[in-house]
Structures are given as C-alpha cells and as structure tokens.
Write an enzyme that holds these catalytic residues in place. Sequence first.
Site, PDB file in Angstrom:
ATOM      1  N   LYS A   1      48.803 -32.894 112.287  1.00 41.52           N
ATOM      2  CA  LYS A   1      48.893 -34.110 113.089  1.00 41.52           C
ATOM      3  C   LYS A   1      47.549 -34.433 113.731  1.00 41.52           C
ATOM      4  O   LYS A   1      47.047 -35.556 113.618  1.00 41.52           O
ATOM      5  CB  LYS A   1      49.957 -33.963 114.172  1.00 41.52           C
ATOM      6  CG  LYS A   1      50.184 -35.246 114.971  1.00 41.52           C
ATOM      7  CD  LYS A   1      51.062 -35.023 116.177  1.00 41.52           C
ATOM      8  CE  LYS A   1      50.257 -34.441 117.323  1.00 41.52           C
ATOM      9  NZ  LYS A   1      51.001 -34.431 118.605  1.00 41.52           N
TER      10      LYS A   1
ATOM     11  N   ASP B   1      54.062 -37.791 114.903  1.00 41.44           N
ATOM     12  CA  ASP B   1      54.373 -37.251 116.220  1.00 41.44           C
ATOM     13  C   ASP B   1      55.850 -37.474 116.504  1.00 41.44           C
ATOM     14  O   ASP B   1      56.607 -37.876 115.614  1.00 41.44           O
ATOM     15  CB  ASP B   1      53.472 -37.872 117.294  1.00 41.44           C
ATOM     16  CG  ASP B   1      53.761 -39.354 117.518  1.00 41.44           C
ATOM     17  OD1 ASP B   1      54.602 -39.936 116.787  1.00 41.44           O
ATOM     18  OD2 ASP B   1      53.154 -39.936 118.439  1.00 41.44           O
TER      19      ASP B   1
END
Length: 304
Positions: free
Chosen positions: A175, A193
């Site tokens: 991420k 996320d």
Amino acid sequence: MSPSSSSTPGKSSNPDKAGETGKATKAAKATRTAKANSTAKASSAGKAPKAESHLAMVRRARRINRELAEVYPYAHPELDFRNPFELLVATVLSAQTTDLRVNQTTPALFAAYPTPEDMAAAVPEEMEEIIRPTGFFRAKTKSLLGLSAALRDDFGGEVPGRLEDLVKLPGVGRKTANVVLGNAFGVPGITVDTHFGRLVRRWKWTDEEDPVKVEAVVAGIFPKSEWTMLSHRVVFHGRRICHARKPACGACPIAPLCPSYGEGETDPEKARKLLKYEMGGYPGQRLSPPADYPGKPAPALGAG
C-alpha cells in the site's frame, strides 16, 4: 447581428430551449435516483436482484470511475509532501491515524530531519516526541529510523522508484509503495486502504478481503493509466460520502450504480448533513492542498 444575439459554440442561444434541456437533465437524474430507490426497496422486500455478469460489472465499475472523476476532478493524495522521501515518511506515519494528524505533525519532523541521512542519525526519544500525535510512535520511530538507514546505506540517500525495492524497506508494504510510486514517480498503482476495500466490496467489484487480492482484481478491471487516480477518487468518496458506519446514500451521485444503495441514510436532507470535508463545507486534510482544491486548508497542529 447585435452582440446580444450572438451565441457560444456548443451552447443553445434559445433561452427556452436551454431551460428545457436543463429540465430534461434534472428529470433524467431524478429518474435515475428513483430507479435506485425502487431497486433498494425491491431488495429489502426480499426480491432477489438479477445476477450480474462479469462484463456488466466491469462496465458498471468503469462508469462509476468516470462519474467519480466528474465529482472529484481535484482528487489528490491527502498527505502534504514536497519530495519522495517526505511522501514515504508521511505514508508510514499515516497508519492507524488520519492524514490530517500526519500533516499537522510532519512540518516539525522534516524541519528536524530533512534528509534520510539526518533521520537515520536521529535520537529515537526525540523523534518519538515529535511524532507522538500520530499514535504508535515507538513502532513508527523504529520503522522511520530503519528505512532512513536503508535509504542511506543501500540507495545513496534516494527513495527507489521500484516496488520490489520499496517493500524491502522497514515499515513499507504494498500500500505504502503504491502511494509513493503513483504520486512521487508517476508509476501507476492501486492503493488498497480501508476506504478502498470497503467501497469496492459495496460496489460488488469483488468480495475479497485480502488487500493484495483486492488489488489484483481491481487491476484486471481498469487499464493501468487509471490506477492511481481511481485510488484517489475511491478514497475521496469513502471519506466524504460513502462512510463506513452511515453512508450518505441519499446524497450520493452514483447511487443508481450502487448495488448496496440503502445501507445508509436515503433521505436527501438527512444524508446531506452527513457529508464530510469540502462536500459538507469543512476543511480537507491537507494544510497545503493543491491550487484547484475547492475546500479550505486544514488547520495547523494546535490552531483553533
């Protein structure tokens, strides 16, 4: 021809016709919203919706992306940064806290440690005190010291522009790596996320829970050129309208495309009161937002 009778190319010079066009557009939107309401009511009444083919889902997903692009033409990363190193550090700090709190904290952090070499040489207790407002400050300090030392020793003090190098840095996962690649290097990446994962499951693009699997599924729906901006648009929508506990369904511009319509407040007036950030007339998360951001800059730490 008098100046008052001139017309702009592509626009009607007939006021009555223009008014009719505007009414038709409003009527079309009203029809779409009504259709979404009726779909939600039918679902709640126990009527099973018709199964959607994969092709239909892909087309709906791409239409959602196009419509979100119209709603959030100014979508951007909501972390303040001036270079890849600052974005990398800010993204690591953003775990388990808000981007706003990170943005309020990083000015002092980067004033004290502007480069990887400076940060690698930091006294841990002093750094902990600076980043304390972001939470989990001891673990984050350890990660920042480790990644800064790695940048200094293995990459000449520069943030690498490859995923395989970034994920080797302490505290950096896919991420964080995709955030840095997409926004500091222009390399397309999908940032999964909590907001992104929640919305793509609500939209029935996938039922996967694992972020890596979600990333792979969504990557197969959209061309690479859309990955970074898609991530921003979805996160913007999740923060402003499609909230986790009480989504503002009645104020959602893509309600007709959402198979989960009705999970939140459907009354338009009540839904509008749930809108966040610039959609509700409030500041965004950045102290230094882009020039085209329509909302107010966030306040500095301790201000107001």
